[in-house]
Design an enzyme around this catalytic site. Sequence first.
Site, short mmCIF file in Angstrom:
data_model
loop_
_atom_site.label_atom_id
_atom_site.label_comp_id
_atom_site.label_asym_id
_atom_site.label_seq_id
_atom_site.Cartn_x
_atom_site.Cartn_y
_atom_site.Cartn_z
N GLY A 286 -9.22 41.49 40.90
CA GLY A 286 -8.81 40.85 42.10
C GLY A 286 -9.52 41.61 43.48
O GLY A 286 -10.76 41.85 43.20
N GLU A 287 -8.96 41.53 44.55
CA GLU A 287 -9.46 42.11 45.68
C GLU A 287 -10.77 41.09 46.35
O GLU A 287 -11.54 41.74 46.88
CB GLU A 287 -9.64 43.46 45.71
CG GLU A 287 -10.87 44.14 44.83
CD GLU A 287 -10.73 45.66 44.77
OE1 GLU A 287 -11.92 46.06 44.77
OE2 GLU A 287 -9.73 46.32 44.62
N GLY A 288 -10.95 40.10 45.86
CA GLY A 288 -12.33 39.41 45.92
C GLY A 288 -13.48 39.83 45.28
O GLY A 288 -14.66 39.27 45.72
#
Length: 317
Positions: A286-288
């Site tokens: 996640g988190e880009g």
Amino acid sequence: MNLFDDSAAKAARDRQDQLTKPQGSLGRLEDLAVFMAGWQGRGRPRIDRAQALVFAGNHGVVAQGITPFPPEVTAAMVANFEAGGAAVNQLCRAAGADLSVVALDLDRPTADFTQGPAMTAPEVSDAMARGVDAVDADADILILGEMGIGNSTIAAALAATCFGGRAEDWVGPGTGSVGDQLAAKMRVVTEGLALHAPTDTAGTLAAFGGREQAAICGAIRRARDLRIPVILDGFICCAAASVLLRDDPDALAHCLIGHESAEPGHRRLIAALGMPPILSLDMRLGEGSGAALALNILRAALACHDGMATFAEAGIG
């Protein structure tokens, strides 16, 4: 209103067919260049300013025992992003993207969606507006990511309510939920789907929550208005983006999926969206992170498109 510039896309395709290579031999890199040309409105698109946004939020449903981590970890990770210590910081630096983190009322989690709506209508509007406000109008590409303990459960609920299926079809381990925690995730998604039956974007966000999911939706809408192409991250980001399709079937036409997450529901979600990912590297952070990594591929596609010689320029043929 059609914001995609067909004439610019045609100019880009014509250029691809004249470059010193067999037509189509660069595969999807050619399609990515044409996609960028159409949305940027120029036959030779470029990325001078890449913006990456990570939205962070907390979720009341975490109280149901769905995750091995407490909600305080969200704020700790936001501090880590701001200090430059997370994976997405390194990947954005490598890809030439400017990263900003937007923390959304972390001290005020959304409500537990098994007991009622996760957010009020004003809360949804506020979170979406904060997503809108975060977008840089001068960006050539926008990368979106998220952080929020419990938000893979939110993503499963959003995907299920948008595309159907049982909780078991969408729920995965997220940050490491196994055994009783994984069973709790499936239970709460099942209960939420039985309690809520929203049909539009705002209602779906209100029902299942996630200020970060609502902010992602706001940012995507703003980017479309500005004709800025978007790279979506994995399961959680794509599930949030899917909610926009409830109001507009073309809402994600300016978006690319950066990668196929190892989170089990993402492959099913990609199939439902009909949007092939750029990368598949078994990532599930996640988190880009996957979207930031995909930016390198997009830059490579544009470098070939702009820098290669045509057959005429090379004196071949």
